[in-house]
Design a protein around this motif. Structure first.
Motif, PDB file in Angstrom:
ATOM      1  N   SER A 140       0.848  -1.194   0.000  1.00  0.00           N
ATOM      2  CA  SER A 140       0.000   0.000   0.000  1.00  0.00           C
ATOM      3  C   SER A 140       0.884   1.244   0.000  1.00  0.00           C
ATOM      4  O   SER A 140       1.016   1.938   1.014  1.00  0.00           O
ATOM      5  CB  SER A 140      -0.921  -0.003   1.232  1.00  0.00           C
ATOM      6  OG  SER A 140      -1.772   1.137   1.204  1.00  0.00           O
TER       7      SER A 140
ATOM      8  N   ARG B 284       2.285   4.992  -0.504  1.00  0.00           N
ATOM      9  CA  ARG B 284       1.645   6.293  -0.301  1.00  0.00           C
ATOM     10  C   ARG B 284       2.292   7.328  -1.200  1.00  0.00           C
ATOM     11  O   ARG B 284       3.460   7.233  -1.566  1.00  0.00           O
ATOM     12  CB  ARG B 284       1.759   6.732   1.160  1.00  0.00           C
ATOM     13  CG  ARG B 284       0.978   5.860   2.117  1.00  0.00           C
ATOM     14  CD  ARG B 284       0.949   6.467   3.490  1.00  0.00           C
ATOM     15  NE  ARG B 284       0.244   5.610   4.433  1.00  0.00           N
ATOM     16  CZ  ARG B 284       0.030   5.925   5.716  1.00  0.00           C
ATOM     17  NH1 ARG B 284       0.473   7.077   6.185  1.00  0.00           N
ATOM     18  NH2 ARG B 284      -0.609   5.091   6.500  1.00  0.00           N
TER      19      ARG B 284
ATOM     20  N   ARG C  31      -3.135  12.120  -8.963  1.00  0.00           N
ATOM     21  CA  ARG C  31      -3.537  11.213 -10.042  1.00  0.00           C
ATOM     22  C   ARG C  31      -2.488  11.169 -11.152  1.00  0.00           C
ATOM     23  O   ARG C  31      -2.217  10.109 -11.734  1.00  0.00           O
ATOM     24  CB  ARG C  31      -4.880  11.664 -10.609  1.00  0.00           C
ATOM     25  CG  ARG C  31      -6.078  11.296  -9.724  1.00  0.00           C
ATOM     26  CD  ARG C  31      -7.350  11.854 -10.288  1.00  0.00           C
ATOM     27  NE  ARG C  31      -8.510  11.447  -9.488  1.00  0.00           N
ATOM     28  CZ  ARG C  31      -9.702  12.010  -9.576  1.00  0.00           C
ATOM     29  NH1 ARG C  31      -9.903  13.014 -10.435  1.00  0.00           N
ATOM     30  NH2 ARG C  31     -10.693  11.586  -8.813  1.00  0.00           N
TER      31      ARG C  31
ATOM     32  N   THR D 231      -3.348   3.468 -10.009  1.00  0.00           N
ATOM     33  CA  THR D 231      -4.437   4.377  -9.634  1.00  0.00           C
ATOM     34  C   THR D 231      -4.363   4.702  -8.148  1.00  0.00           C
ATOM     35  O   THR D 231      -3.746   3.969  -7.358  1.00  0.00           O
ATOM     36  CB  THR D 231      -5.804   3.743  -9.935  1.00  0.00           C
ATOM     37  OG1 THR D 231      -5.914   2.499  -9.224  1.00  0.00           O
ATOM     38  CG2 THR D 231      -5.975   3.502 -11.427  1.00  0.00           C
ATOM     39  N   LEU D 232      -5.018   5.792  -7.785  1.00  0.00           N
ATOM     40  CA  LEU D 232      -5.098   6.159  -6.373  1.00  0.00           C
ATOM     41  C   LEU D 232      -6.020   5.209  -5.637  1.00  0.00           C
ATOM     42  O   LEU D 232      -6.980   4.679  -6.196  1.00  0.00           O
ATOM     43  CB  LEU D 232      -5.603   7.596  -6.221  1.00  0.00           C
ATOM     44  CG  LEU D 232      -4.717   8.720  -6.759  1.00  0.00           C
ATOM     45  CD1 LEU D 232      -5.382  10.067  -6.517  1.00  0.00           C
ATOM     46  CD2 LEU D 232      -3.338   8.685  -6.128  1.00  0.00           C
ATOM     47  N   GLY D 233      -5.728   5.063  -4.322  1.00  0.00           N
ATOM     48  CA  GLY D 233      -6.580   4.230  -3.496  1.00  0.00           C
ATOM     49  C   GLY D 233      -7.482   5.049  -2.605  1.00  0.00           C
ATOM     50  O   GLY D 233      -8.651   5.271  -2.910  1.00  0.00           O
ATOM     51  N   ALA D 234      -6.933   5.557  -1.518  1.00  0.00           N
ATOM     52  CA  ALA D 234      -7.738   6.297  -0.549  1.00  0.00           C
ATOM     53  C   ALA D 234      -6.981   7.536  -0.086  1.00  0.00           C
ATOM     54  O   ALA D 234      -5.749   7.592  -0.152  1.00  0.00           O
ATOM     55  CB  ALA D 234      -8.085   5.416   0.653  1.00  0.00           C
ATOM     56  N   LEU D 235      -7.745   8.522   0.370  1.00  0.00           N
ATOM     57  CA  LEU D 235      -7.149   9.720   0.966  1.00  0.00           C
ATOM     58  C   LEU D 235      -6.757   9.400   2.405  1.00  0.00           C
ATOM     59  O   LEU D 235      -7.587   8.955   3.200  1.00  0.00           O
ATOM     60  CB  LEU D 235      -8.141  10.885   0.927  1.00  0.00           C
ATOM     61  CG  LEU D 235      -7.705  12.166   1.644  1.00  0.00           C
ATOM     62  CD1 LEU D 235      -6.510  12.802   0.927  1.00  0.00           C
ATOM     63  CD2 LEU D 235      -8.867  13.156   1.719  1.00  0.00           C
ATOM     64  N   ILE D 236      -5.510   9.652   2.748  1.00  0.00           N
ATOM     65  CA  ILE D 236      -5.020   9.379   4.096  1.00  0.00           C
ATOM     66  C   ILE D 236      -5.036  10.642   4.953  1.00  0.00           C
ATOM     67  O   ILE D 236      -5.404  10.628   6.117  1.00  0.00           O
ATOM     68  CB  ILE D 236      -3.587   8.805   4.045  1.00  0.00           C
ATOM     69  CG1 ILE D 236      -3.576   7.494   3.257  1.00  0.00           C
ATOM     70  CG2 ILE D 236      -3.038   8.575   5.447  1.00  0.00           C
ATOM     71  CD1 ILE D 236      -4.467   6.421   3.827  1.00  0.00           C
TER      72      ILE D 236
ATOM     73  N   PHE E   7      -2.134  10.203  -0.143  1.00  0.00           N
ATOM     74  CA  PHE E   7      -3.023   9.175  -0.658  1.00  0.00           C
ATOM     75  C   PHE E   7      -2.304   7.828  -0.641  1.00  0.00           C
ATOM     76  O   PHE E   7      -1.070   7.763  -0.651  1.00  0.00           O
ATOM     77  CB  PHE E   7      -3.446   9.472  -2.104  1.00  0.00           C
ATOM     78  CG  PHE E   7      -4.103  10.804  -2.306  1.00  0.00           C
ATOM     79  CD1 PHE E   7      -5.488  10.919  -2.323  1.00  0.00           C
ATOM     80  CD2 PHE E   7      -3.344  11.956  -2.507  1.00  0.00           C
ATOM     81  CE1 PHE E   7      -6.095  12.144  -2.524  1.00  0.00           C
ATOM     82  CE2 PHE E   7      -3.950  13.180  -2.711  1.00  0.00           C
ATOM     83  CZ  PHE E   7      -5.328  13.272  -2.724  1.00  0.00           C
ATOM     84  N   THR E   8      -3.102   6.760  -0.655  1.00  0.00           N
ATOM     85  CA  THR E   8      -2.558   5.445  -0.970  1.00  0.00           C
ATOM     86  C   THR E   8      -2.830   5.169  -2.444  1.00  0.00           C
ATOM     87  O   THR E   8      -3.709   5.788  -3.045  1.00  0.00           O
ATOM     88  CB  THR E   8      -3.217   4.348  -0.123  1.00  0.00           C
ATOM     89  OG1 THR E   8      -4.629   4.325  -0.391  1.00  0.00           O
ATOM     90  CG2 THR E   8      -2.974   4.588   1.366  1.00  0.00           C
TER      91      THR E   8
END
Length: 244
Positions: free
Chosen positions: A23, A25, A166, A175-180, A237-238
């Protein structure tokens, strides 16, 4: 992180301040810079009086202060706020006389006015400058703290951060995963709302210690100064593991 003897798979695992191969970042900064018209203009008014007697100077100052306030308030809704600041009256000693002999008394009252009608601003500043022994400074242009421009800049900075993240992810073919994390590191107006903003013009009374002018002066043509609004955010982001 694999469970240990002290943890179970169902318990939340502590977050690490860095990414992992599974994962990764990505950290970016989003910035925005807007140039917008000002919403308010402020002027500073200094009314003065001078007399050989303290009461005479004070009476003249009171009368001139009332005249300046009446003039400002006569513009109605064009004036959003008017405030009286410092008041001083002090003796002026005769430097050529022995002892503490007072030559005259000097009095001053400082007034600030905030206008939203810039058409009325030029006329008002000219009429104030025509008053006897009156100084006018300004205008100071500004945005309100609640101006939509501040919100627009912050939102634009966030969108720019997402777009930048992005693009980095696309460069890695992932691709982006989630906002951390999203951290606001500054969204401020280059021309602050407070009076420490730098004056763009300074206008002084033409009448000085003389009498009132015979004819009304033409209104000043004042061009509002564009305001610069800045916003910056840090975002993390992850992203899906890229194939390198």
């Amino acid at each position: 992180m694999a469970p240990t003897a002290d943890t179970t798979p169902d318990e939340p695992q502590p977050a690490v301040p860095y990414g992992t191969p599974a994962s990764p970042r990505i950290a970016v900064r989003g910035e925005a810079h807007l140039e917008v018209d000002p919403e308010i203009a402020r002027i500073g008014i200094t009314v003065a009086a001078r007399g050989k007697d303290r009461r005479e100077a004070l009476a003249d100052l009171t009368r001139r202060n009332a005249a300046a306030l009446d003039l400002v308030k006569s513009y109605g809704d064009a004036v959003e706020r008017v405030e009286t600041g410092a008041f001083t009256i002090s003796p002026e000693l005769n430097p050529h006389a022995r002892g503490e002999r007072v030559r005259a008394y000097l009095g001053r009252v400082h007034i600030t006015a905030e206008l939203t009608d810039f058409t009325a601003l030029g006329e008002l500043t000219t009429r104030l400058a025509d008053l006897h022994i009156t100084r006018v400074d300004g205008p100071w242009w500004a945005l309100r703290p609640t101006s939509p421009a501040h919100r627009q800049a912050r939102q634009q900075a966030v969108r720019e951060a997402v777009q930048r993240a992005r693009e980095y992810a696309e460069a890695l073919d992932t691709t982006l995963g989630a906002l951390i994390e999203l951290a606001d590191i500054g969204a401020e107006n280059a021309q602050p709302y407070a009076f420490e903003a730098q004056a763009t013009r300074a206008m002084r009374s033409r009448s000085a210690y003389g009498g009132a002018p015979e004819d009304d002066a033409a209104p000043l043509d004042l061009e509002p100064q564009r305001q610069h609004v800045y916003a910056q955010v840090n975002a993390r982001f992850t992203m899906a593991p890229p194939r390198l």
